[in-house]
Write a protein that holds these residues in place. Structure first.
Motif, mmCIF file in Angstrom:
data_model
loop_
_atom_site.group_PDB
_atom_site.id
_atom_site.type_symbol
_atom_site.label_atom_id
_atom_site.label_comp_id
_atom_site.label_asym_id
_atom_site.label_seq_id
_atom_site.Cartn_x
_atom_site.Cartn_y
_atom_site.Cartn_z
ATOM 1 N N VAL A 14 0.835 -1.205 0.000
ATOM 2 C CA VAL A 14 0.000 0.000 0.000
ATOM 3 C C VAL A 14 0.868 1.253 0.000
ATOM 4 O O VAL A 14 0.593 2.216 -0.729
ATOM 5 C CB VAL A 14 -0.955 -0.003 1.207
ATOM 6 C CG1 VAL A 14 -1.724 1.313 1.285
ATOM 7 C CG2 VAL A 14 -1.934 -1.168 1.109
ATOM 8 N N THR A 15 1.930 1.254 0.797
ATOM 9 C CA THR A 15 2.831 2.409 0.820
ATOM 10 C C THR A 15 3.427 2.656 -0.562
ATOM 11 O O THR A 15 3.482 3.801 -1.038
ATOM 12 C CB THR A 15 3.965 2.189 1.834
ATOM 13 O OG1 THR A 15 3.405 1.954 3.130
ATOM 14 C CG2 THR A 15 4.867 3.406 1.906
ATOM 15 N N MET A 68 7.041 12.467 0.269
ATOM 16 C CA MET A 68 7.296 11.089 -0.149
ATOM 17 C C MET A 68 8.458 10.467 0.627
ATOM 18 O O MET A 68 8.434 9.274 0.945
ATOM 19 C CB MET A 68 7.575 11.026 -1.656
ATOM 20 C CG MET A 68 6.357 11.361 -2.517
ATOM 21 S SD MET A 68 4.885 10.352 -2.158
ATOM 22 C CE MET A 68 3.945 11.461 -1.072
ATOM 23 N N VAL A 69 9.469 11.263 0.936
ATOM 24 C CA VAL A 69 10.577 10.744 1.742
ATOM 25 C C VAL A 69 10.067 10.336 3.123
ATOM 26 O O VAL A 69 10.393 9.264 3.649
ATOM 27 C CB VAL A 69 11.706 11.794 1.863
ATOM 28 C CG1 VAL A 69 12.722 11.377 2.928
ATOM 29 C CG2 VAL A 69 12.400 11.979 0.523
ATOM 30 N N PHE A 70 9.227 11.193 3.708
ATOM 31 C CA PHE A 70 8.685 10.896 5.033
ATOM 32 C C PHE A 70 7.732 9.704 4.970
ATOM 33 O O PHE A 70 7.721 8.854 5.866
ATOM 34 C CB PHE A 70 7.970 12.134 5.574
ATOM 35 C CG PHE A 70 7.894 12.175 7.066
ATOM 36 C CD1 PHE A 70 6.676 12.109 7.719
ATOM 37 C CD2 PHE A 70 9.048 12.263 7.833
ATOM 38 C CE1 PHE A 70 6.597 12.139 9.096
ATOM 39 C CE2 PHE A 70 8.985 12.300 9.210
ATOM 40 C CZ PHE A 70 7.755 12.231 9.852
ATOM 41 N N LEU A 71 6.922 9.625 3.894
ATOM 42 C CA LEU A 71 6.002 8.496 3.738
ATOM 43 C C LEU A 71 6.778 7.193 3.567
ATOM 44 O O LEU A 71 6.398 6.155 4.124
ATOM 45 C CB LEU A 71 5.090 8.721 2.531
ATOM 46 C CG LEU A 71 4.126 7.574 2.166
ATOM 47 C CD1 LEU A 71 3.225 7.234 3.341
ATOM 48 C CD2 LEU A 71 3.295 7.953 0.943
ATOM 49 N N ALA A 72 7.873 7.234 2.807
ATOM 50 C CA ALA A 72 8.679 6.031 2.601
ATOM 51 C C ALA A 72 9.273 5.534 3.916
ATOM 52 O O ALA A 72 9.437 4.329 4.119
ATOM 53 C CB ALA A 72 9.796 6.314 1.598
ATOM 54 N N ALA A 73 9.579 6.464 4.823
ATOM 55 C CA ALA A 73 10.174 6.072 6.102
ATOM 56 C C ALA A 73 9.113 5.608 7.093
ATOM 57 O O ALA A 73 9.162 4.488 7.614
ATOM 58 C CB ALA A 73 10.963 7.246 6.681
ATOM 59 N N VAL A 74 8.120 6.455 7.343
ATOM 60 C CA VAL A 74 7.118 6.155 8.370
ATOM 61 C C VAL A 74 6.065 5.176 7.855
ATOM 62 O O VAL A 74 5.656 4.253 8.560
ATOM 63 C CB VAL A 74 6.449 7.455 8.860
ATOM 64 C CG1 VAL A 74 5.368 7.148 9.890
ATOM 65 C CG2 VAL A 74 7.488 8.385 9.454
ATOM 66 N N VAL A 90 -5.472 4.054 8.960
ATOM 67 C CA VAL A 90 -4.793 5.150 9.654
ATOM 68 C C VAL A 90 -4.446 6.267 8.671
ATOM 69 O O VAL A 90 -4.668 7.454 8.950
ATOM 70 C CB VAL A 90 -3.518 4.633 10.355
ATOM 71 C CG1 VAL A 90 -2.699 5.795 10.917
ATOM 72 C CG2 VAL A 90 -3.878 3.660 11.470
ATOM 73 N N TYR A 91 -3.935 5.900 7.510
ATOM 74 C CA TYR A 91 -3.481 6.892 6.525
ATOM 75 C C TYR A 91 -4.635 7.766 6.040
ATOM 76 O O TYR A 91 -4.579 9.002 6.130
ATOM 77 C CB TYR A 91 -2.823 6.172 5.350
ATOM 78 C CG TYR A 91 -2.235 7.095 4.306
ATOM 79 C CD1 TYR A 91 -0.927 7.544 4.409
ATOM 80 C CD2 TYR A 91 -2.986 7.510 3.207
ATOM 81 C CE1 TYR A 91 -0.379 8.392 3.450
ATOM 82 C CE2 TYR A 91 -2.453 8.358 2.248
ATOM 83 C CZ TYR A 91 -1.148 8.790 2.375
ATOM 84 O OH TYR A 91 -0.620 9.631 1.430
#
Length: 362
Positions: A14-15, A68-74, A90-91
């Motif tokens: 999903v991410t 996107m960087v933050f989404l890829a991490a968290v 949650v998202y």
């Protein structure tokens, strides 16, 4: 040599799809810049559709890259830890709550700007993530660190302060409102969904791995102590079952595996069921629960589980149901054999009529 403990790994589909969708939307915006206004959320013309689409549209490349960087991490961390379904909840819930708070704060302003970006949704993931890792400490300076919980609370206060300070300036305030609303939603969902403290669990795993060379009795004592604080830790339950096996305590191993077969997933569930079958321990699970378990398993293993009912008490009311299940799961002559056996032993039972209607009895 005992293996160390590790979290179950699932690909974060999903991410990855969300990142791809956001990047695709960014390319479309390059060709059609009007998309920012068309699909961003406007308080002056609120819409459920734009509340959703605004989560995929970004103002510029820098805005997109940061999110996107933050989404890829968290996002990856949350999805792997909680599963794709819960991560999606949650998202999107956090993103929509962030949009909602922005609308509440700006609906009386004259022509507020369109809200765009996935920041609120990602902030919700961060809020949810913080509950799962409350005890982990983040280094801030030499010999100085702070817990994830402290950093999260501080970040929330800064977002709230930023929103209040810029309350009359919607361009500056909008991001703060979306971030704060999304993060609060993530924290609330973490509480409602009872997100376990994975930080504490991981610290416990590190301690347990350091004790690998101790004997089964010492291992069992430490594992039980860990489970008293983290009863849902499947990996430690599996290790405890292994220690019971090493010690030769079949009764305790069977009792633990009888619960694990319903709590574990994937390979861990298959492993637990196989071991319970080897121990002839499925009799500790009620026939009704065994049929429910069979529904979660692949055909070959499900047949083995159902056979423990058929080979058990002949007066068990679940026995004809298990025979019918076996006929449905088997192929060719095996299916006919189970159906024939069902008709011979329970000629007047309702399951026999079902088998006849399905064409399994000639």
């Amino acid at each position: 040599m005992r293996r160390g403990l590790s979290d179950r790994s699932r690909p974060p589909y999903v991410t990855l799809l969300l990142i791809a969708a956001n990047i695709l939307a960014a390319f479309i915006v390059l060709v059609r810049p009007e998309w920012v206004d068309e699909y961003g959320f406007r308080s002056s013309a609120p819409s459920v559709i734009t509340a959703f689409t605004s989560l995929f549209v970004h103002a510029n490349a820098l805005h997109l890259m940061g999110n996107m960087v933050f989404l890829a991490a968290v996002g990856v961390a949350v999805e792997i830890a909680t599963g794709s379904g819960r991560f999606s909840l949650v998202y999107f819930a956090s993103g929509l709550v962030g949009v909602g708070l922005y609308w509440v704060a700006t609906r009386r302003m004259e022509d507020p700007p369109a809200l765009v970006g996935a920041s609120g949704a990602i902030a919700g993931c961060a809020g949810y993530y913080s509950l799962r890792y409350t005890k982990l400490r983040v280094p801030l300076a030499p010999k100085r660190s702070a817990s994830v919980a402290f950093i999260t609370v501080l970040w929330l206060l800064l977002q709230l302060a930023g929103a209040i300070i810029n309350i009359g300036q919607p361009v500056q305030a909008s991001g703060f409102f979306a971030h704060f609303g999304g993060a609060i939603c993530g924290v609330i969902l973490g509480l409602l969904l009872k997100a376990p403290d994975l930080g504490g669990m991981r610290l416990g795993h590190a301690v347990l791995d350091a004790l690998n060379d101790q004997g089964p009795e010492a291992q069992i004592a430490h594992l039980r102590a860990h489970l008293s604080q983290h009863p849902g830790d499947i990996s430690v339950q599996l290790r405890l079952a292994h220690e019971y096996e090493e010690l030769g305590d079949k009764a305790e191993e069977i009792a633990l595996l009888s619960k694990l077969v319903f709590g574990a997933q994937g390979a861990e569930q298959v492993q637990s069921v196989d071991r319970l079958l080897d121990l002839n321990g499925l009799s500790s699970v009620t026939p009704v629960r065994r049929r429910q378990l069979a529904d979660q398993l692949e055909t070959s293993q499900a047949i083995k589980v159902l056979m423990t009912i058929v080979d058990g008490d002949k007066n068990d009311p679940q026995r004809p149901e298990a025979m019918l299940d076996l006929a449905g799961r088997s192929q060719g002559s095996e299916a006919e054999d189970f159906a024939r056996r069902l008709a011979e032993e329970y000629p007047l039972h309702a399951t026999t009529e079902v088998a006849r209607q399905k064409g399994w009895l000639v």
